[in-house]
Design an enzyme around this catalytic site. Sequence first.
Site, PDB file in Angstrom:
ATOM      1  N   SER A 184       3.694   3.582 -14.457  1.00 16.59           N
ATOM      2  CA  SER A 184       4.295   3.157 -13.194  1.00 16.59           C
ATOM      3  C   SER A 184       3.348   2.412 -12.267  1.00 16.59           C
ATOM      4  O   SER A 184       3.805   1.714 -11.366  1.00 16.59           O
ATOM      5  CB  SER A 184       4.871   4.368 -12.474  1.00 16.59           C
ATOM      6  OG  SER A 184       3.894   5.366 -12.310  1.00 16.59           O
ATOM      7  N   HIS A 212      10.696   3.768 -15.865  1.00 15.15           N
ATOM      8  CA  HIS A 212      10.600   2.375 -15.395  1.00 15.15           C
ATOM      9  C   HIS A 212      11.114   1.373 -16.419  1.00 15.15           C
ATOM     10  O   HIS A 212      11.120   0.174 -16.149  1.00 15.15           O
ATOM     11  CB  HIS A 212       9.149   2.042 -15.031  1.00 15.15           C
ATOM     12  CG  HIS A 212       8.694   2.798 -13.823  1.00 15.15           C
ATOM     13  ND1 HIS A 212       8.891   2.350 -12.539  1.00 15.15           N
ATOM     14  CD2 HIS A 212       8.113   4.019 -13.715  1.00 15.15           C
ATOM     15  CE1 HIS A 212       8.429   3.247 -11.689  1.00 15.15           C
ATOM     16  NE2 HIS A 212       7.952   4.267 -12.373  1.00 15.15           N
ATOM     17  N   LYS A 243      15.967   3.874 -10.610  1.00 12.84           N
ATOM     18  CA  LYS A 243      15.190   2.621 -10.606  1.00 12.84           C
ATOM     19  C   LYS A 243      16.121   1.473 -11.030  1.00 12.84           C
ATOM     20  O   LYS A 243      16.937   1.056 -10.203  1.00 12.84           O
ATOM     21  CB  LYS A 243      13.943   2.800 -11.452  1.00 12.84           C
ATOM     22  CG  LYS A 243      13.130   4.022 -10.937  1.00 12.84           C
ATOM     23  CD  LYS A 243      11.783   4.151 -11.511  1.00 12.84           C
ATOM     24  CE  LYS A 243      11.166   5.528 -11.272  1.00 12.84           C
ATOM     25  NZ  LYS A 243      11.038   5.919  -9.874  1.00 12.84           N
TER      26      LYS A 243
HETATM   27  N1  PMP Z   1       8.771   9.382 -14.022  1.00  5.91           N
HETATM   28  C1  PMP Z   1       8.087   8.298 -13.604  1.00  5.91           C
HETATM   29  C2  PMP Z   1       7.182   7.596 -14.567  1.00  5.91           C
HETATM   30  C3  PMP Z   1       8.234   7.844 -12.286  1.00  5.91           C
HETATM   31  O1  PMP Z   1       7.530   6.785 -11.859  1.00  5.91           O
HETATM   32  C4  PMP Z   1       9.107   8.535 -11.418  1.00  5.91           C
HETATM   33  C5  PMP Z   1       9.358   8.106  -9.976  1.00  5.91           C
HETATM   34  N2  PMP Z   1       8.489   7.278  -9.394  1.00  5.91           N
HETATM   35  C6  PMP Z   1       9.782   9.646 -11.897  1.00  5.91           C
HETATM   36  C7  PMP Z   1       9.600  10.052 -13.202  1.00  5.91           C
HETATM   37  C8  PMP Z   1      10.686  10.443 -11.004  1.00  5.91           C
HETATM   38  O2  PMP Z   1      11.938   9.846 -10.910  1.00  5.91           O
HETATM   39  P1  PMP Z   1      12.863  10.077  -9.640  1.00  5.91           P
HETATM   40  O3  PMP Z   1      12.402   9.122  -8.602  1.00  5.91           O
HETATM   41  O4  PMP Z   1      14.236   9.795 -10.147  1.00  5.91           O
HETATM   42  O5  PMP Z   1      12.692  11.495  -9.221  1.00  5.91           O
END
Ligand code: PMP
Length: 392
Positions: A184, A212, A243
């Site tokens: 990310s 992502h 996302k």
């Molecule tokens: N996994 C990754 C790699 C993320 O970047 C994120 C959120 N930034 C999440 C899980 C969590 O997802 P959510 O925002 O739906 O809680």
Amino acid sequence: MAHDPLEWVHEEWTRWQAQGLTRECLTREGPQSGFSIQIAGRQLLNFGSNDYLGLAADERLIAAARDSLDRAGFGAGASPLVTGRGSLHAELEEALAAFEGCERTLLFPTGFAANAGTIPELVSRGDIVFSDAKNHASIVDGCRLSGAKVVVYRHVDMQHLADQLQEHRPVPGRKLIVTDGLFSMDGDLAPLPTIVELAEQAGAMVLVDEAHATGVFGEQGRGICEHFGVEERVTLRVGTLSKALGSAGGFVAGPAKLVEWLRNRARTYAFSTAMPEVLSAAVLAALEVVRTEPQRRVSLLQSAATLRSNLQRWGLDVGSSQSQIVPVLLGEASRTMEVAGQLREAGYFVPGIRPPSVPPGESLLRISLTVDHSPTDLESLATMLSNLLLPG
Ligand code: PMP
């Protein structure tokens, strides 16, 4: 006078401030729509959102959500194991299973909850989890909660993973390798073909977080496992609806027996109220867009490739990004925040990322693209960055 029980927070704040780590939570005015965001009365070009396909304010998602309100109401009332899942939740679980080409999926309130709730049901005390050093916080927390021994391997370093698997070979108990598919902050990809190979040799399960990549990578938009053709060799995939799918919520996708085990066991599922059904309705509409408009993901990844090569031509360091997440590596936290501030002044919203989100000395500007950014937007961002960052 009695000791102030909140003395510690004053001390912690002082230390936090001294390190330049205090965060400001901005308030947006109106929806952030793909490429634009309004903050403090100013419209900025938005390079901070994970709304990669520009669906978060898409009228088809809004219409689907609005229609569902009359049928389903708003709040889910309680955990799905108490008041039951709604029919739109059930419909979405089935649609996601068809989209992912797997037997079953299970919805969680968020992607964070999906990771944090799933990992502790795959491994526990006496087992071992092998986790990439740059995995998302929800994976890190899931590993900690599991009680398993956590072996952190160097970021995408397959020799290190192989060595660690070898070293722990004699240890009895279950083994799990867990990784983000698309990282990310750095925008690079996990080397999944090697990971599944190593897992098969070691008899380990593999969990891939596609947060992502869903809707963006792969011929059908299923993510990095599809991109590398390893879906059948991965035990379980975690995804998020927040996302590219423009909504909120999380899910796991995998074999029916394992997913039903999680439905029975995962604490973030069983002890948390389901996301509102209206979000499921929006995601059903988003999946239709992903299915029928593949050009969105193709165009997004082409724009990202163009931006990366423009930035590199200017001599800027975009690390090993291979995706719509394009970092500009700056290193020092205060310099990074200073440049992020200058960009905002100039009308570009680009988040500066610093510890604890990244290790000390690895602060970066995180540019994330949406399909709605125009070639002119990208060109002007690259020019502005080069003006700010390059001497002379
Ligand atoms: N996994 C990754 C790699 C993320 O970047 C994120 C959120 N930034 C999440 C899980 C969590 O997802 P959510 O925002 O739906 O809680």
